[in-house]
Design an enzyme around this catalytic site. Sequence first.
Site, PDB file in Angstrom:
ATOM      1  N   GLU A 193      39.744  32.610  50.023  1.00  0.00           N
ATOM      2  CA  GLU A 193      40.786  31.279  49.898  1.00  0.00           C
ATOM      3  C   GLU A 193      41.532  30.878  50.961  1.00  0.00           C
ATOM      4  O   GLU A 193      41.956  31.846  51.763  1.00  0.00           O
ATOM      5  CB  GLU A 193      41.576  31.693  48.681  1.00  0.00           C
ATOM      6  CG  GLU A 193      42.274  30.569  48.145  1.00  0.00           C
ATOM      7  CD  GLU A 193      42.926  30.717  46.601  1.00  0.00           C
ATOM      8  OE1 GLU A 193      42.734  31.750  46.131  1.00  0.00           O
ATOM      9  OE2 GLU A 193      43.527  29.725  46.354  1.00  0.00           O
ATOM     10  N   ASN A 209      38.361  25.670  38.981  1.00  0.00           N
ATOM     11  CA  ASN A 209      38.832  27.090  39.075  1.00  0.00           C
ATOM     12  C   ASN A 209      40.193  27.120  37.980  1.00  0.00           C
ATOM     13  O   ASN A 209      40.974  26.423  38.233  1.00  0.00           O
ATOM     14  CB  ASN A 209      39.331  27.426  40.509  1.00  0.00           C
ATOM     15  CG  ASN A 209      40.144  28.698  40.483  1.00  0.00           C
ATOM     16  OD1 ASN A 209      39.561  29.842  40.238  1.00  0.00           O
ATOM     17  ND2 ASN A 209      41.673  28.781  40.603  1.00  0.00           N
ATOM     18  N   GLU A 210      39.895  28.209  37.058  1.00  0.00           N
ATOM     19  CA  GLU A 210      41.206  28.461  36.412  1.00  0.00           C
ATOM     20  C   GLU A 210      41.585  26.945  35.894  1.00  0.00           C
ATOM     21  O   GLU A 210      42.579  26.667  35.888  1.00  0.00           O
ATOM     22  CB  GLU A 210      42.286  29.230  36.925  1.00  0.00           C
ATOM     23  CG  GLU A 210      41.844  30.489  37.286  1.00  0.00           C
ATOM     24  CD  GLU A 210      42.927  31.677  37.793  1.00  0.00           C
ATOM     25  OE1 GLU A 210      43.837  31.280  37.675  1.00  0.00           O
ATOM     26  OE2 GLU A 210      42.483  32.858  37.904  1.00  0.00           O
ATOM     27  N   TYR A 247      42.765  40.559  36.551  1.00  0.00           N
ATOM     28  CA  TYR A 247      43.233  41.465  37.615  1.00  0.00           C
ATOM     29  C   TYR A 247      43.612  42.645  37.090  1.00  0.00           C
ATOM     30  O   TYR A 247      44.250  42.637  35.904  1.00  0.00           O
ATOM     31  CB  TYR A 247      44.132  40.632  38.285  1.00  0.00           C
ATOM     32  CG  TYR A 247      43.825  39.808  39.257  1.00  0.00           C
ATOM     33  CD1 TYR A 247      43.685  39.870  40.683  1.00  0.00           C
ATOM     34  CD2 TYR A 247      43.698  38.447  38.874  1.00  0.00           C
ATOM     35  CE1 TYR A 247      43.109  38.933  41.593  1.00  0.00           C
ATOM     36  CE2 TYR A 247      43.245  37.305  39.775  1.00  0.00           C
ATOM     37  CZ  TYR A 247      42.964  37.672  40.926  1.00  0.00           C
ATOM     38  OH  TYR A 247      42.640  36.767  41.948  1.00  0.00           O
ATOM     39  N   GLU A 295      36.918  36.632  40.196  1.00  0.00           N
ATOM     40  CA  GLU A 295      38.343  37.109  40.582  1.00  0.00           C
ATOM     41  C   GLU A 295      38.453  38.583  39.834  1.00  0.00           C
ATOM     42  O   GLU A 295      38.624  38.432  38.584  1.00  0.00           O
ATOM     43  CB  GLU A 295      39.565  36.106  40.438  1.00  0.00           C
ATOM     44  CG  GLU A 295      39.233  34.881  41.585  1.00  0.00           C
ATOM     45  CD  GLU A 295      40.478  34.072  41.537  1.00  0.00           C
ATOM     46  OE1 GLU A 295      41.493  34.498  41.083  1.00  0.00           O
ATOM     47  OE2 GLU A 295      40.083  32.892  41.566  1.00  0.00           O
ATOM     48  N   GLN A 352      40.804  39.723  47.438  1.00  0.00           N
ATOM     49  CA  GLN A 352      40.084  38.608  48.377  1.00  0.00           C
ATOM     50  C   GLN A 352      39.522  39.497  49.504  1.00  0.00           C
ATOM     51  O   GLN A 352      40.048  40.680  49.857  1.00  0.00           O
ATOM     52  CB  GLN A 352      41.035  37.517  48.797  1.00  0.00           C
ATOM     53  CG  GLN A 352      41.304  36.968  47.588  1.00  0.00           C
ATOM     54  CD  GLN A 352      41.950  35.528  47.758  1.00  0.00           C
ATOM     55  OE1 GLN A 352      41.812  35.157  49.009  1.00  0.00           O
ATOM     56  NE2 GLN A 352      42.313  34.815  46.826  1.00  0.00           N
TER      57      GLN A 352
HETATM   58  O1  AHR Z   1      43.442  35.357  43.942  1.00  0.00           O
HETATM   59  C1  AHR Z   1      44.655  34.619  43.801  1.00  0.00           C
HETATM   60  C2  AHR Z   1      44.707  33.540  42.878  1.00  0.00           C
HETATM   61  O2  AHR Z   1      44.759  34.016  41.447  1.00  0.00           O
HETATM   62  C3  AHR Z   1      43.582  32.468  42.906  1.00  0.00           C
HETATM   63  O3  AHR Z   1      43.887  31.290  43.569  1.00  0.00           O
HETATM   64  C4  AHR Z   1      43.679  31.920  41.394  1.00  0.00           C
HETATM   65  O4  AHR Z   1      42.413  31.391  41.139  1.00  0.00           O
HETATM   66  C5  AHR Z   1      43.895  33.114  40.563  1.00  0.00           C
HETATM   67  O5  AHR Z   1      45.033  33.054  39.925  1.00  0.00           O
END
Ligand code: AHR
Length: 523
Positions: free
Chosen positions: A53, A200-201, A273, A328, A377
């Site tokens: 990103e 995205n999201e 995450y 992600e 990432q």
């Molecule tokens: O990876 C960091 C951020 O986490 C990304 O931009 C977003 O999609 C997520 O909330």
Amino acid sequence: MTDFMRTVLCVAAALTGATLTSIAGAADAIPLTIESARPGAKIERHIFGQFAEHLGRGVYEGVWVGPESKIPNTRGIRNDVVAALKAIKVPNVRWPGGCFADEYHWKNGIGPRDQRPATLNPNWGGVIEPNTFGTHEFMDFLDQIGADAYLSINVGSGTPAESADWLEYLTTPQPTALARQRAANGHPEPFRVPILGIGNESWGCGGSMTPDYYVSQLKVYARYARNYNSQQPMRRIAVGSDSVDTSYVEAVMAAWKNRTWAWDIEGISLHYYSVVKWPPAYKATGFGETEYAELLKSTLRMDELLRTSSAIMDKYDPQKKVLLSVDEWGAWLAKTPGTPEGFLEQQNSQRDALIAALNINTFARHADRVKIANIAQMVNVLQAMIFTQQEKMLLTPTYHVFRMYVPFHDATLLPVSFDAGTYRQGEIELPRVDAMAARDAQGKVWVALVNLDPSRTVSIDIEVPGVKSKGARGQTLIAPKIDSVNTFEAPETVKPKAVSAKTSGGKTTMTLQPASLTVVALE
Ligand code: AHR
């Protein structure tokens, strides 16, 4: 105990972390059977995807230094980073975001670099976005590392016409005005876009859309952001689950079931995450065993989330036409002291390497549905493979995990049955061992074994009925401590070491060091 019972125990442990009676006993080796006669789904290499990103030093400095830089580069892209990424055979890179994607306007990132506008990156530190790394630079980077594009289009603040133009610019072989512009910018041949993310999201930074509103947008974008090259298939990925919130999956899949000729998708995403509490504050180094166990427990929830999303998808798509893309994932920890707010720089320890291995094993076990995944990432951001510091580059423990798993790219999943045992830390109970096996294209059987227990070694007796082997050979990733990290001063504190074992009486006994990952092939 039958193999079936052992499998059930293992799956139950992975699912719930429930207490299991240790059958083998502490001193005995745990029998592990690889059922090579019952092959499962293909473990698509795309589950080893990366995410880059425009965030902090992820792209600028991490990948792009510019052609004038003293740092060795090819057309502005760092040679050291390219070489490291080639070695882990990156299958695809998701770009330009993340949250950034929903504020990205692609036309700012084409044409002569010195004429591109400076814009802002409000999500990530409010810094200037110079737009010097744009479409052509990204595609050049992909060519250099040998990866596919996973492009995220701007649904949050863009328009369908803007996205349609980007796809035409990228993919059409016809001499349209946009294709001629692409040629004038140095690329007469169409680019390939094998994976396209539609937003995205969108439930969060991508526009705070309700599921129904997103579905109406999805239909429009899936219609107009076309692949203009019939020779090159493109998988379109809709926004799906936010961890436990599956309302998007339900809405998107219900709409997909009733789709018309006018639109379609090939996949739906899931973001999760390893975090114990938001905002993420767990230390990346200097943590104790409780934090270690808590983060592993949070990681093992991935299995439950995949099951939940898959169950909803099964209702509408029992033939599993729509794939799951975990685009992600990874550990999100406290930032490295002294680094800017919003740059998401964090150290990367042996614990994080195990988090990566546990996630990959989980994706592989769901290989019938999970076909794409992207760790967050790639460089200098969150659970990165690589850190850079000016001209220096460093490989993290997580990088080594991705390298050790290369033999699993496009391999065929083989069921394993074993008693996972229990690792306890205070109130937390986790499986002591995690294992995943696969057969590669050459017919070799590989097994990945994680010992989650940071204090006790564990021996595993591997048996592969029907396969004659003389022994096993591979690598193990161990570290002096669970929070051991690699630094620019000590870059090889955590790195894989060779391991081997002989087969005797049909059993190959591997001894797994505490808090370690071992990947071996049976020979
Ligand atoms: O990876 C960091 C951020 O986490 C990304 O931009 C977003 O999609 C997520 O909330």
